[in-house]
Write an enzyme that holds these catalytic residues in place. Sequence first.
Site, short mmCIF file in Angstrom:
data_model
loop_
_atom_site.label_atom_id
_atom_site.label_comp_id
_atom_site.label_asym_id
_atom_site.label_seq_id
_atom_site.Cartn_x
_atom_site.Cartn_y
_atom_site.Cartn_z
N ASP A 200 -17.65 -25.89 -5.95
CA ASP A 200 -18.75 -26.44 -5.44
C ASP A 200 -18.89 -27.58 -5.26
OD1 ASP A 200 -19.17 -27.02 -7.57
OD2 ASP A 200 -21.18 -25.73 -7.76
N SER A 201 -19.67 -28.57 -4.31
CA SER A 201 -19.81 -30.28 -4.06
C SER A 201 -20.46 -31.06 -5.50
CB SER A 201 -20.35 -30.36 -3.51
OG SER A 201 -21.96 -29.98 -3.28
N ASP B 220 -24.04 -31.23 -0.06
CA ASP B 220 -24.99 -30.63 1.12
C ASP B 220 -26.76 -30.35 0.33
OD1 ASP B 220 -24.49 -28.64 -0.50
OD2 ASP B 220 -25.91 -27.02 0.39
N GLN C 18 -27.26 -24.83 6.21
CA GLN C 18 -28.84 -25.14 5.03
C GLN C 18 -29.57 -24.73 6.17
OE1 GLN C 18 -29.71 -24.93 2.19
NE2 GLN C 18 -27.85 -26.01 1.51
N GLY D 215 -28.83 -22.22 0.25
CA GLY D 215 -29.91 -22.40 -0.16
C GLY D 215 -30.45 -20.42 0.01
N ASP E 21 -19.96 -15.56 -4.92
CA ASP E 21 -19.71 -15.47 -5.94
C ASP E 21 -21.54 -15.35 -6.52
OD1 ASP E 21 -21.70 -19.14 -6.34
OD2 ASP E 21 -20.65 -18.57 -4.90
N CYS F 248 -14.59 4.03 -15.38
CA CYS F 248 -14.08 3.08 -15.66
C CYS F 248 -12.87 3.29 -16.32
CB CYS F 248 -15.35 1.72 -16.46
SG CYS F 248 -14.66 0.05 -16.41
N CYS G 209 -11.65 0.13 -17.08
CA CYS G 209 -11.14 -1.69 -17.84
C CYS G 209 -11.16 -1.23 -19.52
CB CYS G 209 -12.59 -2.29 -17.59
SG CYS G 209 -13.95 -1.37 -18.80
N CYS H 211 -13.96 0.47 -21.54
CA CYS H 211 -14.42 1.24 -21.13
C CYS H 211 -12.86 2.41 -21.51
CB CYS H 211 -14.32 1.89 -19.92
SG CYS H 211 -16.21 0.99 -19.45
N HIS I 66 -16.02 -5.61 -18.67
CA HIS I 66 -17.25 -4.75 -17.73
C HIS I 66 -17.44 -4.44 -16.44
CE1 HIS I 66 -18.30 -0.51 -17.43
NE2 HIS I 66 -19.92 -1.21 -16.96
ZN LIG Z 1 -15.70 -0.47 -18.10
#
Ligand SMILES: [Zn+2]
Length: 387
Positions: A90-91, A149, A216, A243, A293, A342, A344, A347, A373
């Site tokens: 980012d800026s 910005d 913006q 924004g 993000d 899941c 992952c 899990c 997770h």
């Molecule tokens: Zn998981």
Amino acid sequence: MFELIKKDKKTKRRVGILEIRNGDINTPVFMPIATKGAVKSLAPEELKSLGADLVLGNTYHLWLRPGTEIIKKAGDLHGFMNWPGPILTDSGGYQVFSLGAKTGAGLVKISDKGVEFRDPIDGKKYFLTPEKSIEIQLALGSDIIMVLDECPPYPASREQVEKAVARTTAWAKGCKKYFEKKVGPNPPTPLLKGGEGGLKKNSVKINRPLLFGIVQGGIYKDLRERSARELLAIGFDGYAIGGVAVGEPRKYLKTVLDAVLPLLPQDKPRYLMGLGRPEEIVAAVNAGIDMFDCVIPTREARHGKLYCVKSRQLSAKNSFYETLQITNAKFAKDFLPIDKNCACYTCQNYSRAYLHHLFKVGEPLSLRLATIHNLRFYLGLMEELRK
Ligand SMILES: [Zn+2]
């Protein structure tokens, strides 16, 4: 640069490939946040194995500590944090403005030239200008660079927002001019051939970072449109919507997306900054957003709030998932995984009871297992949305 592969017939959802010099990214994409050069509690190999392709680094934090001189000794941020994949930075502006909002006007002064602020930790004075922001991001070796910005707080008067739009446009021009001086002009824009249903790849190999403009305009439809038009006239590799998620009622998200998205070109990526909850991401993808993000999955993981899939019917309502507050007493003797569907690492290997215990006694492993997770939930959501 950005290849649009498929458009959904029922919604405005787009599936594409964003070509970046350090690797191609499938979109829609979610970027985990590596604020100070690390996604809190995770190593880069873990991020990769979770399916993360692109991470976000915060210019403000990295500029103040450890500073670009130290990072440059490792080549750039990729080398310093051992993340070979693409990085978006980012800026720095957002953190500086948040600092102003938190501390009052004393620490932050905004002028047309840039933003002057004092480091709240050691009081040292800094001056962030459009040129300085680009210079830092280039030194970090960022693959996607954001323009500086002005992000007004919410609520803000129309007059305040109008001024912020004008300044954002002026700074965007300054950023692009400096960026081109340092890295050369934009390569020819890859145009999509064939129109709907027959899109063909026609892109240029990218060997420089991309530069994104930021729209913006607060909650005002006409100011959003003005901001978008002014940025389009300058010309960027991609367009972000900034924004949002600054405290405004969530109903305004639709106002903002409806104002901005129809104006943006189909062959450029669109990035909605700082958002959001899973249902907001689904709604924004359905409206035509490609990049996200958000701190939610990682921050909430550290507070023991874990995301679980309830239904594979993704919708703009929150009915397709639920959250578990793992610190609740009811999980003390629950030996099921967080989410039985899941895949992952957490899990596959640990129970809710164990996670509950780790959180209760403050073991650092709790942060890592919960973050793994939740990020997997968000990255899995993006995989579903790309199908
Ligand atoms: Zn998981």
